[in-house]
Motif scaffolding. Structure first.
Motif, PDB file in Angstrom:
ATOM      1  N   GLY A  14       0.829  -1.193   0.000  1.00  0.00           N
ATOM      2  CA  GLY A  14       0.000   0.000   0.000  1.00  0.00           C
ATOM      3  C   GLY A  14       0.862   1.242   0.000  1.00  0.00           C
ATOM      4  O   GLY A  14       2.070   1.193  -0.248  1.00  0.00           O
ATOM      5  N   GLY A  15       0.232   2.350   0.290  1.00  0.00           N
ATOM      6  CA  GLY A  15       0.902   3.638   0.250  1.00  0.00           C
ATOM      7  C   GLY A  15       2.128   3.734   1.141  1.00  0.00           C
ATOM      8  O   GLY A  15       3.124   4.350   0.757  1.00  0.00           O
ATOM      9  N   GLN A  16       2.101   3.114   2.316  1.00  0.00           N
ATOM     10  CA  GLN A  16       3.255   3.195   3.216  1.00  0.00           C
ATOM     11  C   GLN A  16       4.466   2.481   2.625  1.00  0.00           C
ATOM     12  O   GLN A  16       5.580   2.992   2.671  1.00  0.00           O
ATOM     13  CB  GLN A  16       2.920   2.613   4.581  1.00  0.00           C
ATOM     14  CG  GLN A  16       1.980   3.481   5.378  1.00  0.00           C
ATOM     15  CD  GLN A  16       1.669   2.887   6.736  1.00  0.00           C
ATOM     16  OE1 GLN A  16       1.579   1.678   6.900  1.00  0.00           O
ATOM     17  NE2 GLN A  16       1.504   3.757   7.722  1.00  0.00           N
ATOM     18  N   ILE A  17       4.262   1.307   2.084  1.00  0.00           N
ATOM     19  CA  ILE A  17       5.368   0.538   1.496  1.00  0.00           C
ATOM     20  C   ILE A  17       5.912   1.262   0.265  1.00  0.00           C
ATOM     21  O   ILE A  17       7.125   1.442   0.109  1.00  0.00           O
ATOM     22  CB  ILE A  17       4.919  -0.888   1.122  1.00  0.00           C
ATOM     23  CG1 ILE A  17       4.516  -1.673   2.361  1.00  0.00           C
ATOM     24  CG2 ILE A  17       5.986  -1.617   0.308  1.00  0.00           C
ATOM     25  CD1 ILE A  17       5.638  -2.090   3.264  1.00  0.00           C
ATOM     26  N   HIS A  18       5.024   1.681  -0.633  1.00  0.00           N
ATOM     27  CA  HIS A  18       5.471   2.385  -1.846  1.00  0.00           C
ATOM     28  C   HIS A  18       6.208   3.665  -1.490  1.00  0.00           C
ATOM     29  O   HIS A  18       7.254   3.979  -2.073  1.00  0.00           O
ATOM     30  CB  HIS A  18       4.278   2.701  -2.750  1.00  0.00           C
ATOM     31  CG  HIS A  18       3.567   1.491  -3.247  1.00  0.00           C
ATOM     32  ND1 HIS A  18       2.215   1.462  -3.426  1.00  0.00           N
ATOM     33  CD2 HIS A  18       4.013   0.259  -3.597  1.00  0.00           C
ATOM     34  CE1 HIS A  18       1.849   0.274  -3.869  1.00  0.00           C
ATOM     35  NE2 HIS A  18       2.935  -0.476  -3.976  1.00  0.00           N
ATOM     36  N   THR A  19       5.680   4.413  -0.537  1.00  0.00           N
ATOM     37  CA  THR A  19       6.318   5.660  -0.118  1.00  0.00           C
ATOM     38  C   THR A  19       7.710   5.388   0.442  1.00  0.00           C
ATOM     39  O   THR A  19       8.664   6.097   0.106  1.00  0.00           O
ATOM     40  CB  THR A  19       5.444   6.388   0.926  1.00  0.00           C
ATOM     41  OG1 THR A  19       4.200   6.735   0.308  1.00  0.00           O
ATOM     42  CG2 THR A  19       6.122   7.647   1.447  1.00  0.00           C
ATOM     43  N   ALA A  20       7.844   4.367   1.273  1.00  0.00           N
ATOM     44  CA  ALA A  20       9.150   4.048   1.860  1.00  0.00           C
ATOM     45  C   ALA A  20      10.170   3.725   0.769  1.00  0.00           C
ATOM     46  O   ALA A  20      11.276   4.273   0.763  1.00  0.00           O
ATOM     47  CB  ALA A  20       9.019   2.875   2.827  1.00  0.00           C
ATOM     48  N   PHE A  21       9.823   2.867  -0.165  1.00  0.00           N
ATOM     49  CA  PHE A  21      10.784   2.471  -1.195  1.00  0.00           C
ATOM     50  C   PHE A  21      11.138   3.634  -2.122  1.00  0.00           C
ATOM     51  O   PHE A  21      12.305   3.821  -2.465  1.00  0.00           O
ATOM     52  CB  PHE A  21      10.261   1.271  -1.996  1.00  0.00           C
ATOM     53  CG  PHE A  21      10.590  -0.043  -1.356  1.00  0.00           C
ATOM     54  CD1 PHE A  21      11.726  -0.747  -1.722  1.00  0.00           C
ATOM     55  CD2 PHE A  21       9.781  -0.567  -0.371  1.00  0.00           C
ATOM     56  CE1 PHE A  21      12.047  -1.949  -1.118  1.00  0.00           C
ATOM     57  CE2 PHE A  21      10.088  -1.772   0.243  1.00  0.00           C
ATOM     58  CZ  PHE A  21      11.225  -2.464  -0.129  1.00  0.00           C
ATOM     59  N   LEU A  22      10.166   4.429  -2.518  1.00  0.00           N
ATOM     60  CA  LEU A  22      10.442   5.514  -3.465  1.00  0.00           C
ATOM     61  C   LEU A  22      11.094   6.720  -2.795  1.00  0.00           C
ATOM     62  O   LEU A  22      12.001   7.325  -3.366  1.00  0.00           O
ATOM     63  CB  LEU A  22       9.169   5.919  -4.188  1.00  0.00           C
ATOM     64  CG  LEU A  22       8.654   4.863  -5.165  1.00  0.00           C
ATOM     65  CD1 LEU A  22       7.291   5.258  -5.714  1.00  0.00           C
ATOM     66  CD2 LEU A  22       9.645   4.643  -6.287  1.00  0.00           C
ATOM     67  N   SER A  23      10.685   7.060  -1.595  1.00  0.00           N
ATOM     68  CA  SER A  23      11.278   8.227  -0.940  1.00  0.00           C
ATOM     69  C   SER A  23      12.712   7.956  -0.486  1.00  0.00           C
ATOM     70  O   SER A  23      13.488   8.886  -0.315  1.00  0.00           O
ATOM     71  CB  SER A  23      10.423   8.675   0.248  1.00  0.00           C
ATOM     72  OG  SER A  23      10.443   7.719   1.287  1.00  0.00           O
TER      73      SER A  23
END
Length: 138
Positions: free
Chosen positions: A73-82
């Motif tokens: 979800g958004g938390q996982i995607h945000t962590a990897f991309l940021s």
């Protein structure tokens, strides 16, 4: 492999009972909960006070993992991309409009060093378009 900060995962999920070895990456505080709930089903790896995704990738690399597909979800995607931990992004655009204010988001607010992406490929799959991007700096 699954990631959970709290360790509160359901031992009845089919994921735990099919396929090969299982790993749970979690926090120091989430590890006891994961071990209590899952017993010997997976190996539980505590990554510190918060889930450290760089450490997670290092651990997987030490286990011989050279390629990883991340779904979440958004938390996982945000962590990897940021944290600039993704080499490619695959987006599936479907003919479905979601306008609910509380609908899940692909990314959460954060600074994204690779905010500008390079288009690698597009492909139609039925009425869905698969778009492949590579994050790039600048």
């Amino acid at each position: 492999m699954t990631v959970t900060a709290s360790g509160d995962v359901d031992p009845e999920w089919k994921f735990w009972h099919h396929g090969g070895e299982k790993l749970v990456f979690t926090t120091e505080s989430g590890a006891p909960t994961a071990r209590e709930r899952l017993g010997q089903l997976p190996e539980v790896v505590a990554l510190g006070p918060q889930v450290d995704f760089g450490a997670l990738l290092d651990d997987l690399g030490s286990r011989g993992v050279r390629r990883l597909m991340v779904e979440g979800g958004g938390q996982i995607h945000t962590a990897f991309l940021s944290q600039s931990l993704a080499d490619e992004i695959h987006l599936a655009i479907a003919p479905l409009v979601v306008g609910a204010a509380a609908a899940p988001r692909f990314l959460l607010p954060a600074r994204y060093p690779g905010a500008r992406m390079k288009l690698l490929d597009t492909r139609a799959i039925g009425d869905v378009v698969l778009i492949r991007y590579a994050p790039k700096a600048g």
